[in-house]
Design a protein around this motif. Structure first.
Motif, PDB file in Angstrom:
ATOM      1  N   GLY A  48       0.809  -1.213   0.000  1.00 42.11           N
ATOM      2  CA  GLY A  48       0.000   0.000   0.000  1.00 42.11           C
ATOM      3  C   GLY A  48       0.834   1.250   0.000  1.00 42.11           C
ATOM      4  N   ARG A  49       0.144   2.361  -0.179  1.00 42.67           N
ATOM      5  CA  ARG A  49       0.796   3.669  -0.187  1.00 42.67           C
ATOM      6  C   ARG A  49       1.338   3.980   1.193  1.00 42.67           C
ATOM      7  N   GLY A  50       2.525   4.509   1.241  1.00 44.44           N
ATOM      8  CA  GLY A  50       3.142   4.864   2.512  1.00 44.44           C
ATOM      9  C   GLY A  50       3.391   6.352   2.620  1.00 44.44           C
ATOM     10  N   ALA A  51       3.498   6.802   3.851  1.00 47.95           N
ATOM     11  CA  ALA A  51       3.902   8.173   4.145  1.00 47.95           C
ATOM     12  C   ALA A  51       5.017   8.069   5.175  1.00 47.95           C
ATOM     13  N   TYR A  52       5.863   9.054   5.219  1.00 47.43           N
ATOM     14  CA  TYR A  52       7.024   9.006   6.111  1.00 47.43           C
ATOM     15  C   TYR A  52       6.976  10.130   7.126  1.00 47.43           C
ATOM     16  N   VAL A  53       7.428   9.818   8.340  1.00 46.74           N
ATOM     17  CA  VAL A  53       7.471  10.797   9.416  1.00 46.74           C
ATOM     18  C   VAL A  53       8.711  10.491  10.267  1.00 46.74           C
ATOM     19  N   HIS A  54       9.314  11.531  10.830  1.00 51.81           N
ATOM     20  CA  HIS A  54      10.409  11.289  11.771  1.00 51.81           C
ATOM     21  C   HIS A  54       9.852  10.517  12.969  1.00 51.81           C
TER      22      HIS A  54
END
Length: 95
Positions: A48-54
């Protein structure tokens, strides 16, 4: 048009959805949608689509205030972030 192959010694770069800072992919935490909630994907292997965060509560809270998760993950409606919040709090305390 195809992109050029990466130069030797370079690394993948992603943008944190919280603070909008660009950083090495390895230093960010990937998030994916599972059901009606957001779950952490530390191995970056879930589909699936991912998003990134610290991996910090500061960037997570900033992303919540800016309401970026539905847009970044391309889903409609609100998402449950409880599992992500508990994961980040445990990661910061070292438990």
């Amino acid at each position: 048009m195809r992109s050029k192959p990466p130069e030797p010694g370079t690394f993948p770069v992603r943008t944190c959805v919280g603070c909008k800072e660009r950083a090495a992919k390895s230093s960010l935490l990937r998030l994916v949608v599972a059901g009606d909630g957001i779950v952490p994907d530390p191995q970056a292997r879930q589909p699936g689509r991912g998003a990134y965060v610290h991996p910090s509560t500061a960037c997570f809270e900033l992303a919540l205030r800016r309401r970026v998760f539905p847009r970044a993950l391309r889903v409609a409606g609100p998402l449950d972030t409880a599992s992500l919040a508990s994961y980040l709090s445990q990661a910061e305390t070292g438990s």
